[in-house]
Design an enzyme around this catalytic site. Sequence first.
Site, short mmCIF file in Angstrom:
data_model
loop_
_atom_site.label_atom_id
_atom_site.label_comp_id
_atom_site.label_asym_id
_atom_site.label_seq_id
_atom_site.Cartn_x
_atom_site.Cartn_y
_atom_site.Cartn_z
CB ILE A 49 -0.92 0.02 1.24
CG1 ILE A 49 -1.85 -1.19 1.22
CG2 ILE A 49 -1.71 1.32 1.28
CD1 ILE A 49 -2.67 -1.36 2.48
CB SER A 50 2.57 3.00 -2.45
OG SER A 50 3.33 4.15 -2.65
#
Length: 160
Positions: A49-50
């Site tokens: 998750i960026s």
Amino acid sequence: YRLDGDNIRFGLNKDLGFDEASRNENIRRIGEVAKLFADAGAITLTAFISPYRADRETARELHAKAGVSFVEVFVDAPLSVVEERDPKGLYKKARAGEIKGACFCLVRIEEELMWWIDFTGVSAPYEAPENSEIHVKTGEMDLKDSVKMITDYLLEKKYI
């Protein structure tokens, strides 16, 4: 090679939490490691998750400066689908206060006091990519079609 939370967060990035500064540093380090693998000729998949566009752009720039390819795949699904699929139970743990570095605060929503967490997609922001090379809507596509979309792109661009 595949980089994900299991082989990064429990080793190289074990000193990081889930606050904004830690998330930024997590993605920066992942970008550096992925760049090294790519420089060695390995196709490197990063599954993280960026949440911030700026962090993803930093990773893209690292690769460009090194002369190696970078392909951003936006795996797009509604939060309800993400929580339903969550194989490690991270959202459940975050909501229960079990994840170190997740910030909790008491907020008033429609006259009701509630505990809320600082966790991506729940109360922490997620900035969707604006120009990803591949946009996979996994809430609408099955796994086989999602993989085919990515594979077709890699074949078309002669990465594989």
